[in-house]
Design an enzyme around this catalytic site. Structure first.
Site, short mmCIF file in Angstrom:
data_model
loop_
_atom_site.label_atom_id
_atom_site.label_comp_id
_atom_site.label_asym_id
_atom_site.label_seq_id
_atom_site.Cartn_x
_atom_site.Cartn_y
_atom_site.Cartn_z
N TRP A 163 0.83 -1.21 0.00
CA TRP A 163 0.00 0.00 0.00
C TRP A 163 0.87 1.26 0.00
O TRP A 163 0.58 2.22 -0.71
CB TRP A 163 -0.99 -0.01 1.18
CG TRP A 163 -1.91 -1.17 1.10
CD1 TRP A 163 -2.01 -2.22 1.96
CD2 TRP A 163 -2.87 -1.45 0.06
NE1 TRP A 163 -2.95 -3.11 1.53
CE2 TRP A 163 -3.49 -2.67 0.38
CE3 TRP A 163 -3.27 -0.77 -1.11
CZ2 TRP A 163 -4.49 -3.24 -0.43
CZ3 TRP A 163 -4.25 -1.34 -1.91
CH2 TRP A 163 -4.85 -2.55 -1.57
N ASP A 183 -1.39 6.71 6.42
CA ASP A 183 -2.48 5.82 6.03
C ASP A 183 -2.76 4.92 7.24
O ASP A 183 -1.94 4.07 7.59
CB ASP A 183 -2.03 5.00 4.81
CG ASP A 183 -3.07 3.97 4.37
OD1 ASP A 183 -4.08 3.79 5.07
OD2 ASP A 183 -2.84 3.33 3.33
N LYS A 227 -12.48 -1.53 7.73
CA LYS A 227 -11.83 -2.46 8.67
C LYS A 227 -12.31 -2.15 10.09
O LYS A 227 -13.01 -2.95 10.69
CB LYS A 227 -10.32 -2.36 8.55
CG LYS A 227 -9.85 -2.77 7.14
CD LYS A 227 -8.52 -2.19 6.81
CE LYS A 227 -8.22 -2.16 5.33
NZ LYS A 227 -8.37 -3.39 4.60
N1 PMP Z 1 -4.08 1.19 2.64
C1 PMP Z 1 -4.14 0.12 3.46
C2 PMP Z 1 -3.22 0.07 4.65
C3 PMP Z 1 -5.03 -0.92 3.18
O1 PMP Z 1 -5.08 -1.99 3.99
C4 PMP Z 1 -5.88 -0.82 2.05
C5 PMP Z 1 -6.91 -1.86 1.70
N2 PMP Z 1 -6.90 -3.04 2.26
C6 PMP Z 1 -5.76 0.29 1.22
C7 PMP Z 1 -4.87 1.28 1.57
C8 PMP Z 1 -6.62 0.45 0.01
O2 PMP Z 1 -7.88 0.79 0.45
P1 PMP Z 1 -9.14 0.95 -0.48
O3 PMP Z 1 -9.51 -0.42 -0.94
O4 PMP Z 1 -10.14 1.58 0.44
O5 PMP Z 1 -8.77 1.84 -1.60
#
Ligand code: PMP
Length: 360
Positions: free
Chosen positions: A102, A172, A196
């Site tokens: 991510w 994030d 989450k």
């Molecule tokens: N950042 C983190 C730490 C994540 O765990 C996730 C998704 N699991 C994301 C970003 C991406 O999130 P989204 O699917 O809401 O775009």
């Protein structure tokens, strides 16, 4: 009705009292004669819901007055672009720490809008640790410094924050927000997809210090400019109304439990149950260095992939679902977010003990 213990990394288990309340109010919210999904976002009744959600979030996270709370769409992934679009133009550069897929995606997206300095990365060891950060390697000219506080796929978390001086820290927190206490004033901006620890997919929370609003690069689309949403109380267009309503119910549940301090204690206890077992087991091993272990996402493996597959299948049959690890780590991953009850973790460990005995 039979509910399983759901260890999904997200969307994931939600607190039952929140879901039950939503079920009760599905057809008629209070005396409105309609469900929240059917309600105008401009109605007085809905305004109370969104304002109530913001007030609760402010209270629980102790968000200072000089921060705006925004309820946006597009997931955390849209923030990978919105953060640089809104913040990078000040100096044209930003610092990123790469601790998983991510943060890598976030840095890649930012590099479309300016110069990205990769301060450190843990990719050399499949992201199983948080790299040591030396402030001397930080760029004092950076517009911001980006981290991913908890790495959902790899199961690592920061236990201390980098000292970035006057450079705003951006995090994030998608997979750890509301799970342990944080000092919001240490951050310029925090973002998190809700699916989450906060509610259903569809709403993304951004907490941003006011002075960082109004710096967007020229040609930033109106919908991607924080200023648009800050000025309109997240009502520039139709917000994800139902997701925000569930988020409010989840926050009410969390407050009833004693808030984030109480939640953190519960989360530490839950994680310890599983980590203690992993450390003692001869069959299952945690994949992360001990000091950087996540409280939320716990990856583990056996020594062969057939045994992993057998475990995942038998666990599912026993009502322990979504334990398959991310393909880049393999093995298993138990996501034990706020709403996972301690009994769920105890049931998992009991099952692992039994599996270990039977498959020696
Ligand atoms: N950042 C983190 C730490 C994540 O765990 C996730 C998704 N699991 C994301 C970003 C991406 O999130 P989204 O699917 O809401 O775009």
């Amino acid at each position: 009705m039979k509910r399983v213990y759901n260890f999904s990394a997200g969307p994931s288990v939600l607190p039952e009292p929140a879901l039950k309340k939503a079920a009760d109010e599905m057809l008629c919210y209070k005396s409105s004669g309609m469900g929240v999904m059917e309600m105008s976002h401009r109605s007085k009744t809905y305004e109370e819901i969104i304002q109530g959600a913001e007030a609760l979030l402010r209270e629980l996270l102790n968000i200072p007055q000089n921060y705006k709370v925004l309820f946006l769409q597009g997931g955390a992934s849209s923030q990978f672009a919105m953060v640089p679009l809104n913040l990078i133009s000040k100096t044209g550069t930003a610092d990123y720490v790469i601790t998983g897929q991510w943060s890598k995606k976030a840095a890649q997206e930012a590099s479309r809008f300016g110069k990205v300095n990769i301060i450190a990365s843990s990719e050399d060891k499949v992201f199983n640790y948080i790299p040591e950060l030396k402030s001397s390697s930080f760029d004092s000219n950076a517009s911001y410094f980006h981290i991913t506080s908890n790495n959902t796929i790899y199961g690592t978390r920061y236990t201390s924050l980098p000292e970035t001086g006057s450079v705003p820290l951006v995090s994030d927190m998608s997979s750890c927000i509301l799970s342990e206490q944080v000092d919001v004033s240490r951050f310029g901006l925090i973002y998190a997809g809700a699916q989450k620890n906060m509610g259903p997919a569809g709403v993304t929370v951004v907490i941003v210090r006011e002075y960082l609003i109004g710096r967007a690069s020229e040609n930033t689309p109106i919908m991607l400019n924080y200023e648009t949403h800050a000025k309109s109380g997240s009502m520039y267009n139709t917000p994800p109304t139902y997701s925000i309503y569930i988020l409010k119910l989840v926050l009410e549940w969390l407050k009833g439990l004693g808030g984030i301090a109480a939640m953190q204690k519960i989360n530490e206890r839950k994680a310890k149950i599983l980590y203690d077992y992993l450390d003692a087991s001869k069959m299952f091993k945690g994949t992360v260095v001990k000091k950087d272990r996540s409280l939320m996402n716990i990856p583990f493996v056996t020594e062969n992939s057939e045994l992993n597959d057998k475990f995942i299948a038998e666990a599912k049959a026993a009502g322990l679902e979504n334990l398959k690890g991310h393909r880049s780590v393999g093995g298993m991953r138990a996501s034990i977010y706020n709403a996972m009850p301690e009994q769920g973790v105890l049931a998992l460990v009991k099952f692992m003990e039994q599996f270990e005995r039977e498959n020696k």
